[in-house]
Scaffold this motif. Sequence first.
Motif, mmCIF file in Angstrom:
data_model
loop_
_atom_site.group_PDB
_atom_site.id
_atom_site.type_symbol
_atom_site.label_atom_id
_atom_site.label_comp_id
_atom_site.label_asym_id
_atom_site.label_seq_id
_atom_site.Cartn_x
_atom_site.Cartn_y
_atom_site.Cartn_z
ATOM 1 N N ILE A 245 0.589 -1.300 0.339
ATOM 2 C CA ILE A 245 -0.330 0.678 -0.154
ATOM 3 C C ILE A 245 1.394 1.395 0.381
ATOM 4 O O ILE A 245 1.876 1.259 0.864
ATOM 5 N N LEU A 246 0.790 1.840 -1.174
ATOM 6 C CA LEU A 246 1.551 3.466 -0.874
ATOM 7 C C LEU A 246 -0.016 4.238 -0.334
ATOM 8 O O LEU A 246 -0.473 4.541 -1.288
ATOM 9 N N PRO B 249 -4.320 13.047 2.331
ATOM 10 C CA PRO B 249 -3.396 12.164 1.780
ATOM 11 C C PRO B 249 -4.789 11.553 0.964
ATOM 12 O O PRO B 249 -5.507 11.097 0.747
ATOM 13 N N HIS B 250 -4.105 10.874 0.355
ATOM 14 C CA HIS B 250 -4.927 8.841 -0.468
ATOM 15 C C HIS B 250 -3.898 7.696 -0.782
ATOM 16 O O HIS B 250 -2.425 8.167 -0.440
ATOM 17 N N ALA B 251 -4.565 7.649 -0.624
ATOM 18 C CA ALA B 251 -3.672 5.620 -0.860
ATOM 19 C C ALA B 251 -3.555 5.242 -1.979
ATOM 20 O O ALA B 251 -5.098 5.292 -2.136
ATOM 21 N N ILE B 252 -2.420 4.203 -2.717
ATOM 22 C CA ILE B 252 -3.216 2.811 -3.567
ATOM 23 C C ILE B 252 -3.048 1.652 -3.688
ATOM 24 O O ILE B 252 -1.438 1.523 -2.794
ATOM 25 N N SER B 253 -2.992 0.770 -3.720
ATOM 26 C CA SER B 253 -2.416 -0.793 -3.653
ATOM 27 C C SER B 253 -1.469 -0.338 -4.734
ATOM 28 O O SER B 253 -1.433 0.034 -5.671
ATOM 29 N N GLY C 243 -10.009 -3.885 -0.006
ATOM 30 C CA GLY C 243 -10.415 -4.025 -1.156
ATOM 31 C C GLY C 243 -10.409 -2.946 -2.259
ATOM 32 O O GLY C 243 -9.982 -3.154 -3.742
ATOM 33 N N SER C 244 -10.240 -1.897 -1.830
ATOM 34 C CA SER C 244 -10.382 -0.384 -2.627
ATOM 35 C C SER C 244 -8.762 -0.061 -3.683
ATOM 36 O O SER C 244 -8.189 -0.720 -3.412
ATOM 37 N N ASP C 245 -8.705 0.034 -4.631
ATOM 38 C CA ASP C 245 -7.745 0.539 -5.012
ATOM 39 C C ASP C 245 -6.809 1.526 -5.198
ATOM 40 O O ASP C 245 -5.949 1.601 -4.756
ATOM 41 N N VAL D 85 -5.559 3.927 4.539
ATOM 42 C CA VAL D 85 -4.553 1.726 4.669
ATOM 43 C C VAL D 85 -5.838 1.222 5.092
ATOM 44 O O VAL D 85 -6.275 0.067 4.131
ATOM 45 N N GLN D 86 -7.290 1.099 5.686
ATOM 46 C CA GLN D 86 -7.930 0.080 5.678
ATOM 47 C C GLN D 86 -8.856 0.124 4.481
ATOM 48 O O GLN D 86 -9.120 -0.604 3.981
#
Length: 318
Positions: free
Chosen positions: A157-158, A227-231, A182-184, A176-177
Amino acid sequence: MRRTHRDRRRKSTKQANIKASKSSTARNTGRSNKRKPSSKQVSHVKHAARKNSKSKLQNKPGSKKLSRLHQFQVKFHPEPVVSVIIPVMNERETIGNVIQEASKAHEAVEIIVVSNGTTDGSDRIAEKMGVKVIRYERPLGHDVGRKEGAAVAKGKILLFLDGDIVIPATQLQTFVQAIEGGSDVALNGFSGSTSRPNVHPVVLAKHAVNAFLSRSDLKGSSMTAIPHAISRRALEVIGLDALAIPPLAHTIAIKRGLKVKVAQIVEVGRRNRVRTRQPDPLEKMIVADNLYAMRWLVEQAGKRGGFTDLNRRRELVR
C-alpha cells in the motif's frame, strides 16, 4: 583648624579634575577604570549568559518539539506493508510531526522522504528520525516527488502525504484500511466549496473531471489532494510517470476499472500553506493538469470521450 570656604572649594575642584582626567583616559584607551572582576565572577557571568541563550532558543516556536522529535526513531521493517511517501521542500517546522504521525499509520510501515531541493535542513531532520531520504539538490517540480518515492517503495500500500500538513495517525489509518478492504484508490473526500459566488478554478476543474468520468459521486475528490492511498495493483495499472500528474493518475485509475472510493474527509484546505504570490502559478498548473487528464480521456475514448451523440444525423447536412 577650621576650614575656610576657599579651602573647601579648592578641594572640590581638585577632586573634579582628577575624576575628569580618569574619564578622559578611559575614553582614549578603551579601558575602564572599574576594578577588574575576579575569575569567579567572570565564570558566573558566562554561565548566566549561556543559560539565557539556551532559554531564548527554547522559547522559539517549535524548538522544544523539534528537539523531542529528533529523538524519535521510526521502527525499521524489512518487509513493510505500507510505504508512506512524503515530498519535502523546506518544511523543517512540520516534517518531524508529519513523520511521527505517519509512523503510526500501520504496524509495518516504511517512510520515504523525497527532499525536493530542500535547503533548510528538513532532510537532515528526517534522516535523524530513521527514515529513508532521497535527495535532489534542485527542485523537481510539483508532485514529481510522488513518482520518485513510489519508484523505491516496497509496501503493498502506498500512502501519499505532504511535508507541510500534519494529519493525525487515526485519520491516516482510515486510508490504509480502505485499501486493505479491497479498494485500489482511497481518496480524501475534501472537495472544496462550491457554494460561493466565485468557485475556485481548481475546485471546478476537479468536479469537471469527475463528471467527465461519469463519477459525479466523487464530487471534487481527486488524487491531487492528500492524503490518498493506492494499492500495488493500482500503481502497476496507473504507471509511475502518471503519478507526477495527479489528475491524470486519477483519470487512468477510473477509466481502467480500478475501484476508486472516498475513504474519509480530511479538511486540508485551511492547513495548506498560504500563497502570497498572485496570480498563483500553482493554481494554473493544477487546472492545466486536469485539462491534460481530459485530453487523455478523449484520446482513449474517442472525440466525444465515450459519450453518445444520441440521434443527431450530422452527415445529412454536410
